[in-house]
Structure formats: C-alpha cells, structure tokens
Design an enzyme around this catalytic site. Structure first.
Site: not given
Length: 369
Positions: A68, A153-154, A178
C-alpha cells in the site's frame, strides 16, 4: 513512499525447474504458463508442513511485489490489453462488489488511496502484471526462472498467491477483509505513519524516544517498517507523529513524508483487526508454497501452512514494539545469498529504488500493468 511499497529487479534467465509452478495449477511443467486466475490443486511439490523445506534456499531470480502506498491513478489500464490480465479485474469485480478498474483509472485519488480500495487494487494489478509479462516474448521463460518471491506488507499476500499458497480468488478475499479490518481499526483511533528520510535506524529510534516524551501513552510512536538504510517508517498516534515531524530537522533528518495510509499500520493500533483476520485465515485453504516466500516478520521463508497463517495475521497488524516489518533485512538477506536479478511487478518503482539504495549494482526491472 509508504510502508507497504515494494520494488523489483530484472530476473536472470535461469534454468527451468519443475518446482517453479504458477498459481493454482497441478501440472508442474505447464504451471507457470497457465493463468494465474485459475485455482485448482497445488503443483507437483509434495505437501509438507516441515519448516525446514526452504532452509537452504539459494535465490537467483526474484519477483518482488509492492504494498500500500504504491497505488497510482491509471494503474491497471495496460492490463486490459492482455486477456488473462483483464480477466483478473473481471473476477475481482465479482468478489469486491464494485468496478475495481474504474477506481484504478478514474479514482478520484482520495478513493484509490483509501485502505479498502488500494489494497485489493494493488494485489490485483500486481498479479495482472505477471500476466502482462507472460504475454511478452520471453516472458514465460522469465516466470519459469523465478526461484524466490516476497512482497512488502500487503505484497506478501501477492507473493503467496504467485507461489501457489492460495488461489487468486482466496487471496483477494483475504486482502479485501484485511483492508476493511485495518480501515476500521484506523477509524477507531487517530493514528498515522510518516517516513523519516536521511537517518540511520538508531537515530530514528532516538527521534521516536524524544517524540514519545512529549505525548501521552496512546499517542506514542515506534519504528514500524525498516524499509532501507536512510528510510524508516514510523507509526503511532497523530500527536506522536506530529512530534516526530517537528523534531526531525533537529536530529538532522533530510525530510519527513507523511504516508498515504489510513492509520498506524504495524503497531498496537491495528490490534482490533487481528481477530477478524485470524478468523478469515482459519477458513482459507493455504498450501505449502512451491518456491520460498520471504516473510516480512522475520525475513525467512516458511513452508508450514499453519505458520504462514499465523504470520499473516500478525504481519499487517503487528502491535508489539519488537516486531516491525523487516523489509531492509529481507533485501539484505536476498542480496547476501546471491540474488542476481529481480522484477518488481505492479504499480510504482519504490522497491527498485530501495534495492538500488542498498546495492547500486542490483539488476532491477519494473513490470507494470
């Protein structure tokens, strides 16, 4: 740049091996050439729960997926010229309940930047980029040569989907939940993230300590993402983040950049999201990845599906001070183990920038969609 962004490096033409299979297919030699969106059985690699499966991995060619913050208006447009990539957006619309391509191409930017939109948008666009590459001359050979993957992360969800740990559809359902859970957690408390540029991690920690002396307990900040030398993301309460921004120059930081995310990801502020994510993960079939997927939590590959579920529940919603996102260590580990080439698949070029900062000779190529 955001806490969830990643980059790619050009992949070397490596030997094809039956263990490198594409998402969700059962015949090893044709797996990478099959459509990502299909979701049947895993590849020919025998399922194992042993954590030692990838312990001696030797990376040569990597696919790296952004997180993100990498979102940009117009992403996904190129994918529409590749039928297999365009099909991923169509499938996504059915799962998400809205026109994802319209959000990616027309925005507005505020809408695309929202956690509930940007996370599925980046996931889908990044996997569409794999199909864009597959459609190019030599693309299938490059995909066959990939022997390690990871995401910021994502992007770890994207990497797991690419490695066949779960189907495109199941991965998108997890990413959707999420994003919603993290958005709800962000809405429940005023929090934020900021990148501190130009300081080493020890100095950033001292900066956080100084900021924390001026705010109450609920506004305290911590290093949430070790991106690369000279670039560390700090998360916490808004007042704490503002104190970091105000004090950064006195610590000789070059600059600070407030991140386009909903709140203090990778901190205790995300704790309310954990139980929702754990419930969804428990109901999702996760398989042993066919190639190593390097975890953000400990910079190690994991093969045990239960361990992967546990890591995913904590990875985005990490709320202990001692467990930030270890992207810097992940990249250092890959380079130290001899990584030759990498590709960043998806929007933006943040990961390529990180890799180049850590190794100017790194061979990196971006594949957008």
């Amino acid at each position: 740049m955001s806490s969830a962004i990643c980059t790619l490096v050009p992949l070397a033409h490596l030997r094809k091996t039956s263990r490198h299979v594409a998402l969700g297919f059962s015949q090893p030699k044709s797996l990478w050439r099959s459509k990502i969106s299909m979701s049947v059985s895993v590849g020919s690699r025998e399922h194992t729960s042993e954590e030692s499966l990838f312990i001696d991995y030797k990376p040569s060619c990597a696919f790296l997926f952004p997180g993100q913050g990498a979102q940009t208006l117009g992403m996904g447009a190129e994918a529409q010229g590749v039928p297999a990539a365009a099909e991923l957006f169509r499938k996504a619309n059915d799962i998400l309940g809205f026109d994802l391509l319209d959000a990616c191409t027309n925005g507005p930017k505020e809408k695309l930047d929202s956690t509930v939109i940007s996370q599925p948008a980046i996931y889908v666009t990044s996997l569409a980029a794999v199909e864009v590459l597959r459609a190019r001359d030599g693309g299938p050979d490059i995909i066959d040569s990939v022997d390690v993957t990871c995401g910021l992360s994502l992007g770890e969800y994207t990497a797991l989907a690419f490695a066949g740990a779960f189907s495109f559809e199941d991965g998108l359902k997890l990413v959707k939940l999420r994003g919603e859970a993290m958005q709800d957690a962000s809405d429940a408390a005023k929090s934020a993230m900021v990148s501190v540029i130009g300081l080493d991690s020890d100095k950033v920690q001292l900066l956080c300590d100084a900021a924390n002396e001026e705010v109450d307990e609920k506004s305290k900040v911590q290093i949430a993402n070790y991106l690369c030398p000279g670039n560390y993301a700090v998360s916490g309460g808004v007042k704490g983040v503002e104190a970091v921004e105000a004090k950064a120059k006195s610590f000789k930081a070059r600059m600070t950049v407030r991140l386009a995310v909903a709140g203090a990801f990778h901190t205790r502020f995300m704790e309310p999201a954990v139980s929702r994510l754990e419930t969804a993960l428990a109901a999702t079939e996760i398989r042993t990845p066919r190639i190593p997927v390097i975890s953000n939590v400990d910079a190690q590959p994991h093969s045990n599906p239960d361990k992967i579920k546990n890591i995913l529940a904590l990875q985005a919603c990490r709320f202990t001070v001692t467990s930030p996102v270890q992207w810097e260590l992940t990249v250092k580990t890959l380079l130290g183990k001899g990584l030759k080439k990498s590709y960043e698949l998806g929007p933006g070029k943040v990961i390529a920038g990180i890799l180049k900062r850590m190794d100017k000779s790194a061979d990196i190529q971006n594949i957008g969609a």
